[in-house]
Design a protein around this motif. Structure first.
Motif, PDB file in Angstrom:
ATOM      1  N   HIS A   1      -5.085  -5.593  -6.214  1.00  0.00           N
ATOM      2  CA  HIS A   1      -6.097  -4.585  -5.911  1.00  0.00           C
ATOM      3  C   HIS A   1      -7.458  -5.278  -5.777  1.00  0.00           C
ATOM      4  N   PRO A   2      -8.317  -4.812  -4.846  1.00  0.00           N
ATOM      5  CA  PRO A   2      -8.166  -3.645  -3.971  1.00  0.00           C
ATOM      6  C   PRO A   2      -7.566  -3.949  -2.594  1.00  0.00           C
ATOM      7  N   GLU A   3      -7.435  -5.250  -2.272  1.00  0.00           N
ATOM      8  CA  GLU A   3      -6.896  -5.593  -0.956  1.00  0.00           C
ATOM      9  C   GLU A   3      -5.482  -5.052  -0.765  1.00  0.00           C
ATOM     10  N   ARG A   4      -4.678  -5.202  -1.793  1.00  0.00           N
ATOM     11  CA  ARG A   4      -3.285  -4.753  -1.703  1.00  0.00           C
ATOM     12  C   ARG A   4      -3.229  -3.239  -1.439  1.00  0.00           C
ATOM     13  N   ASP A   5      -4.019  -2.474  -2.153  1.00  0.00           N
ATOM     14  CA  ASP A   5      -4.024  -1.026  -1.976  1.00  0.00           C
ATOM     15  C   ASP A   5      -4.445  -0.646  -0.557  1.00  0.00           C
ATOM     16  N   ALA A   6      -5.430  -1.353  -0.020  1.00  0.00           N
ATOM     17  CA  ALA A   6      -5.887  -1.062   1.336  1.00  0.00           C
ATOM     18  C   ALA A   6      -4.784  -1.340   2.350  1.00  0.00           C
ATOM     19  N   LEU A   7      -4.067  -2.429   2.176  1.00  0.00           N
ATOM     20  CA  LEU A   7      -2.971  -2.754   3.092  1.00  0.00           C
ATOM     21  C   LEU A   7      -1.854  -1.721   2.994  1.00  0.00           C
ATOM     22  N   LEU A   8      -1.545  -1.287   1.786  1.00  0.00           N
ATOM     23  CA  LEU A   8      -0.500  -0.279   1.610  1.00  0.00           C
ATOM     24  C   LEU A   8      -0.903   1.057   2.227  1.00  0.00           C
ATOM     25  N   ASP A   9      -2.198   1.387   2.193  1.00  0.00           N
ATOM     26  CA  ASP A   9      -2.667   2.614   2.843  1.00  0.00           C
ATOM     27  C   ASP A   9      -2.428   2.549   4.351  1.00  0.00           C
ATOM     28  N   VAL A  10      -2.700   1.395   4.943  1.00  0.00           N
ATOM     29  CA  VAL A  10      -2.479   1.227   6.381  1.00  0.00           C
ATOM     30  C   VAL A  10      -0.992   1.361   6.704  1.00  0.00           C
ATOM     31  N   ILE A  11      -0.161   0.721   5.900  1.00  0.00           N
ATOM     32  CA  ILE A  11       1.284   0.769   6.131  1.00  0.00           C
ATOM     33  C   ILE A  11       1.816   2.187   5.984  1.00  0.00           C
ATOM     34  N   ALA A  12       1.276   2.939   5.023  1.00  0.00           N
ATOM     35  CA  ALA A  12       1.732   4.314   4.798  1.00  0.00           C
ATOM     36  C   ALA A  12       1.507   5.183   6.030  1.00  0.00           C
ATOM     37  N   VAL A  13       0.413   4.936   6.747  1.00  0.00           N
ATOM     38  CA  VAL A  13       0.061   5.770   7.896  1.00  0.00           C
ATOM     39  C   VAL A  13       0.700   5.258   9.183  1.00  0.00           C
TER      40      VAL A  13
END
Length: 340
Positions: free
Chosen positions: A16-28
């Motif tokens: 975090h926070p880079e990992r969370d940002a990448l996972l948000d992109v992947i989710a969408v």
């Protein structure tokens, strides 16, 4: 494959926070190709990378879920290194053969496992399990503490009478920490549970913390309710009977709205959740009001009404508004991101 996925594959230990940002992109924007690429990353360290269960199950297919089951389930139970999120994932993927295992965890003592198992069960056919659910739910009567999400299963099987009896009993005996499943169960009843759900939302004697607010946000989604609906109720009370309001009414709204905006539609815990009718800009306008100077924002109204007793509330509402603005910004960026 997304560049966000390539980054996680290349740097699996990213935090975090880079990992969370990448996972948000992947989710969408993610696809099954991204799920396949992330699967070996998860398999290599499942206990440390449990946050990958979500994109794996959402973007993958049933065969991928079967591979997870083969790797992390033995003798009808999770292996020691298996994240509890897999219980939810098996249900989301529609793995009916895991139903009995999920029910055993749902009535177990470990909170995280029981909660994940209940949410997983909500996605599966429960035919033939109704009596077991009723028997397990009946054990909640008269208790202050019980498996928090278990009553949601009563709502899922549509037992209106038992659900209402559970609600009445919980109001008398239960700790406020145990109302998440009660709220979700009422919402799962659909129209027969809407009135009592709305009543519980504003019942200050039931006010609790994060879990109850999360369940309320989920229940609102199931019933087609919005944050605007909540603010309309509160604004009507401000206009008609301000003396009946406490600062906790505002605090309750803030907590629910925070959970609502922090869980984007692409990350809904329930696969059968109807499409969300409310955009982030709608939520912002509901809280901010129509006055261009901000005099009728709920932040300012709460401060005028309760500044002496709850001066901290201004900061909390300002933080909520900042979160909503951040979500609006994120949505705009995600909508414009290239897939490659």
């Amino acid at each position: 494959m997304l560049n966000a996925t390539r980054r996680l594959v290349a740097e699996p230990g990213l935090r975090h926070p880079e990992r969370d940002a990448l996972l948000d992109v992947i989710a969408v924007l993610g696809t099954p190709e991204d799920a396949e690429a992330l699967l070996p990353v998860f398999m290599a360290a499942p206990d440390d990378r449990y946050d990958l269960v979500d994109p794996l199950v959402r973007l993958g297919d049933l065969p991928l879920a079967e591979r997870l089951h083969a790797a992390f389930v033995a003798d009808g139970a999770l292996k020691p290194d298996a994240p509890h999120d897999l219980l939810w994932a098996f249900g989301w993927a529609g793995m009916a053969r895991t139903r009995d295992m999920l029910f055993r965890y749902a009535v177990g003592r470990e909170w995280h496992e029981a909660t994940s198992a209940v949410v997983g069960l909500l996605h599966l056919p429960l035919d033939g399990l109704e009596d077991d659910i009723r028997q397990a739910a009946a054990e909640c009567f008269g208790k202050s503490l019980f498996q928090e999400y278990l009553p949601a299963l009563v709502g899922r099987i549509g037992d209106v009478d038992l659900m209402h009896r559970l609600i009445a009993d919980a109001r008398e005996h239960a700790s406020t920490d145990c109302f998440a499943g009660i709220l979700l169960g009422a919402a799962l009843l659909g129209p027969p549970g809407r009135d009592v759900f709305e009543d519980m939302v504003w019942d200050l004697s039931l006010e609790s913390g994060l879990h109850q607010a999360q369940a309320t946000a989920m229940g609102m989604g199931l019933l087609g309710m919005t944050v605007t609906d909540l603010t309309n109720w509160l604004r009507a009370r401000i206009a008609e009977a301000p003396e009946t309001l406490e600062h906790r009414h505002f605090s309750t709204l803030r907590k629910i709205a925070l959970c609502y905006v922090s869980s984007p539609p692409s990350s809904s815990t329930l696969r059968f959740m109807p499409p969300r009718r409310e955009r982030m800009i709608d939520v912002w306008r509901a809280l901010a009001g129509e006055d261009i100077l901000g005099k009728d924002s709920l932040t300012e109204i709460a401060h005028r009404m309760f500044s002496e007793d709850a001066s901290w509330m201004r900061d909390e509402f300002v933080a909520l508004e900042a979160r909503i603005e951040s979500r609006m910004y994120d949505e705009a960026l995600l909508a414009d991101l290239p897939r490659a």
